[in-house]
Design an enzyme around this catalytic site. Sequence first.
Site, PDB file in Angstrom:
ATOM      1  N   LYS A  94     152.988 126.616  26.875  1.00 36.28           N
ATOM      2  CA  LYS A  94     153.365 128.082  27.644  1.00 36.28           C
ATOM      3  C   LYS A  94     153.562 127.316  29.539  1.00 36.28           C
ATOM      4  O   LYS A  94     152.769 126.595  29.507  1.00 36.28           O
ATOM      5  CB  LYS A  94     152.369 128.612  27.697  1.00 36.28           C
ATOM      6  CG  LYS A  94     152.435 129.915  27.758  1.00 36.28           C
ATOM      7  CD  LYS A  94     152.430 131.360  26.711  1.00 36.28           C
ATOM      8  CE  LYS A  94     153.250 132.481  27.617  1.00 36.28           C
ATOM      9  NZ  LYS A  94     154.055 132.533  28.348  1.00 36.28           N
ATOM     10  N   GLN A 115     150.194 123.041  34.737  1.00 42.31           N
ATOM     11  CA  GLN A 115     150.040 124.071  33.774  1.00 42.31           C
ATOM     12  C   GLN A 115     148.641 123.949  32.648  1.00 42.31           C
ATOM     13  O   GLN A 115     148.147 124.727  32.216  1.00 42.31           O
ATOM     14  CB  GLN A 115     151.432 124.938  33.543  1.00 42.31           C
ATOM     15  CG  GLN A 115     150.801 126.107  31.964  1.00 42.31           C
ATOM     16  CD  GLN A 115     151.487 127.423  33.162  1.00 42.31           C
ATOM     17  OE1 GLN A 115     152.340 127.213  34.599  1.00 42.31           O
ATOM     18  NE2 GLN A 115     150.819 128.814  33.271  1.00 42.31           N
ATOM     19  N   LYS A 118     145.587 124.827  33.617  1.00 39.50           N
ATOM     20  CA  LYS A 118     145.315 126.079  33.899  1.00 39.50           C
ATOM     21  C   LYS A 118     145.120 127.024  32.293  1.00 39.50           C
ATOM     22  O   LYS A 118     144.434 127.807  32.358  1.00 39.50           O
ATOM     23  CB  LYS A 118     146.030 126.695  34.751  1.00 39.50           C
ATOM     24  CG  LYS A 118     146.757 128.243  34.885  1.00 39.50           C
ATOM     25  CD  LYS A 118     147.822 128.367  35.469  1.00 39.50           C
ATOM     26  CE  LYS A 118     148.413 127.908  36.870  1.00 39.50           C
ATOM     27  NZ  LYS A 118     149.309 128.704  37.186  1.00 39.50           N
ATOM     28  N   LYS A 130     156.757 124.254  31.728  1.00 36.57           N
ATOM     29  CA  LYS A 130     157.508 124.412  32.677  1.00 36.57           C
ATOM     30  C   LYS A 130     158.939 124.152  32.363  1.00 36.57           C
ATOM     31  O   LYS A 130     159.447 122.871  31.408  1.00 36.57           O
ATOM     32  CB  LYS A 130     156.619 123.789  33.114  1.00 36.57           C
ATOM     33  CG  LYS A 130     157.833 124.466  34.805  1.00 36.57           C
ATOM     34  CD  LYS A 130     155.865 126.140  35.115  1.00 36.57           C
ATOM     35  CE  LYS A 130     156.553 127.044  36.114  1.00 36.57           C
ATOM     36  NZ  LYS A 130     155.540 127.760  36.437  1.00 36.57           N
ATOM     37  N   GLY A 169     158.419 134.079  33.305  1.00 34.94           N
ATOM     38  CA  GLY A 169     159.152 133.958  34.580  1.00 34.94           C
ATOM     39  C   GLY A 169     158.296 133.104  35.805  1.00 34.94           C
ATOM     40  O   GLY A 169     157.020 132.049  35.476  1.00 34.94           O
ATOM     41  N   ASP A 170     158.922 132.892  36.541  1.00 31.91           N
ATOM     42  CA  ASP A 170     158.335 131.855  37.895  1.00 31.91           C
ATOM     43  C   ASP A 170     159.625 132.707  38.743  1.00 31.91           C
ATOM     44  O   ASP A 170     160.161 133.500  38.764  1.00 31.91           O
ATOM     45  CB  ASP A 170     158.335 130.590  37.661  1.00 31.91           C
ATOM     46  CG  ASP A 170     157.201 129.774  38.493  1.00 31.91           C
ATOM     47  OD1 ASP A 170     156.224 130.000  38.880  1.00 31.91           O
ATOM     48  OD2 ASP A 170     158.179 128.729  38.886  1.00 31.91           O
ATOM     49  N   THR A 213     149.350 137.713  37.965  1.00 32.63           N
ATOM     50  CA  THR A 213     148.699 137.163  39.090  1.00 32.63           C
ATOM     51  C   THR A 213     148.604 137.313  40.522  1.00 32.63           C
ATOM     52  O   THR A 213     147.289 136.898  40.679  1.00 32.63           O
ATOM     53  CB  THR A 213     151.065 136.104  38.968  1.00 32.63           C
ATOM     54  OG1 THR A 213     150.499 136.229  37.636  1.00 32.63           O
ATOM     55  CG2 THR A 213     150.080 134.577  39.484  1.00 32.63           C
ATOM     56  N   ASN A 244     156.664 138.685  43.387  1.00 33.55           N
ATOM     57  CA  ASN A 244     156.064 138.751  42.526  1.00 33.55           C
ATOM     58  C   ASN A 244     154.553 139.107  42.669  1.00 33.55           C
ATOM     59  O   ASN A 244     153.394 139.818  43.676  1.00 33.55           O
ATOM     60  CB  ASN A 244     156.181 139.176  41.260  1.00 33.55           C
ATOM     61  CG  ASN A 244     155.378 139.387  39.918  1.00 33.55           C
ATOM     62  OD1 ASN A 244     154.226 138.282  40.198  1.00 33.55           O
ATOM     63  ND2 ASN A 244     155.224 140.208  39.542  1.00 33.55           N
ATOM     64  N   SER A 383     150.061 137.242  29.384  1.00 34.34           N
ATOM     65  CA  SER A 383     151.047 136.785  28.886  1.00 34.34           C
ATOM     66  C   SER A 383     150.542 136.403  27.690  1.00 34.34           C
ATOM     67  O   SER A 383     151.379 136.374  26.731  1.00 34.34           O
ATOM     68  CB  SER A 383     151.940 134.887  29.828  1.00 34.34           C
ATOM     69  OG  SER A 383     152.844 135.469  30.784  1.00 34.34           O
TER      70      SER A 383
END
Length: 451
Positions: A94, A115, A118, A130, A169-170, A213, A244, A383
């Site tokens: 993810k 990630q 995290k 990613k 998204g990123d 976030t 964002n 998410s």
Amino acid sequence: MAVTDHVDLDTFIEGVKRRNPGQPEFVQAVHEVAQDIYEFIGDKEQYHSAQILRRIAEPDRVVSFRVCWEDDNHNIRVQRGWRVQNNNAIGPYKGGIRFHPSVTESVLKFLAFEQTFKNSLTGLPMGGGKGGSNFNPKGKSDAEVMRFCQSFMTELYRHIGPDTDVPAGDIGVGGREIGYMFGQYKRITNRWEGVLTGKGIEYGGSQMRPEATGYGAVYFLQNMLKHQDDAVDGKTAIISGSGNVATHAAEKITQLGGKVLTLSDSGGFIHDPDGIDQDKIDWIKHLKTVKRGRISEYCDEFSGASYHEGERPWSVKADLALPCATQNELDGDEAKAMVDNGVMAVSEGANMPTTLEGVKVFHDAKIMYGPGKAANAGGVAVSGLEMSQNAERISWDQERLGNMLTDLMEGIHEKCVEYGKADGGYVDYVKGANIAGFKKVADAMLAYGVV
Ligand code: NDP
């Protein structure tokens, strides 16, 4: 009986450098984590003999592919796409997708590695991944972005799935791009399933995901301050970015009674001594997501603000700082200036925005410093909740998800304190986040044996 090879930290990092030539961001991320993990695993033989850290620092796989598309002038354009699947010990891979000219394999490997820790910290069953491309959506028409996204998904769809890998998204990938990619996935596979998160509310998206976030980074900050009997109310904040994460962080700081002084983009930063209030934040959101304009335009709209071309906001005096733009956007000298200016707490909305030198400055000054892998985990946590809602074919309301987000951020803060508390009430949040994130993944890997 096997003889365990206990290499020391320097030798381990030399090996990472040797195996990943020309990948400085990835080496930097592994180095930062390895320092704490080495201390934690010390004489814990099971982690050494199973080579756990070495295995987490080697992605399960890196898929690289060509993405061809046609621009509005009928030129054929060729980009490169990647998906890095770092580790799925505790759940499906993810992590977001980034479209930006600065994207390289090194950047995506560092992000997928981070990630992994995290996602573990959130307590939800998600592994680390990613992806992205060196495609630059800036200045492209909607039709061009759509054709690129469709071409990107035409290869990516083979490697993802709701139980395999769930991208989001990123940077450069927001609601528009997720919509185009999800549409193409559905068209190719003839399946409607929760394969991407960050979707629109009309087609399986979750309430609170856009805010999660930025709000989460402020909740983490709030928890750090509360731990020292303090609060956001009445404090000034400098924030970088205007996407964002930055705009939602600014919104939450304002709601909690703080005053936001700066925002930025890759061209420079704006400083508004009167404070960037909710009306001004709404104007920026429209500027960035609908008009796709530049932050410099803020000064034409709001008098009293100044624009500083080619500069970053870290020299402006404030109590709090939230780097919310990109990696390595805050260096050692800037960190020193911030400490000298009286910044008391830093909460990272972006991933690895502070260089290793900058982190050392914050650490030595013993200010509150929440690293991205803990502070910005609210996005991926919601998410994860979007995945649960999709799997159950239900949607939870805003209030319920808002409460879940605050609880999740409080839980992440607690885990950091558990593993990061030091003498005199100081909490080393980097160490806390690294160890808590590592332990869960490492123990799952031990259970699987050598795979
Ligand atoms: P957006 O694309 O919405 O916004 C990115 C912002 O950062 C823009 O203002 C952009 O300016 C600026 N920026 C990008 N590259 C640079 C650069 N090289 N130098 C200076 N400014 C730059 O992205 P997000 O807000 O989603 O992401 C921001 C950060 O937060 C990233 O590090 C991302 O990985 C991280 N993050 C995001 C999550 C999410 O849920 N969105 C979750 C967790 C982390 P410009 O408009 O000029 O490009």
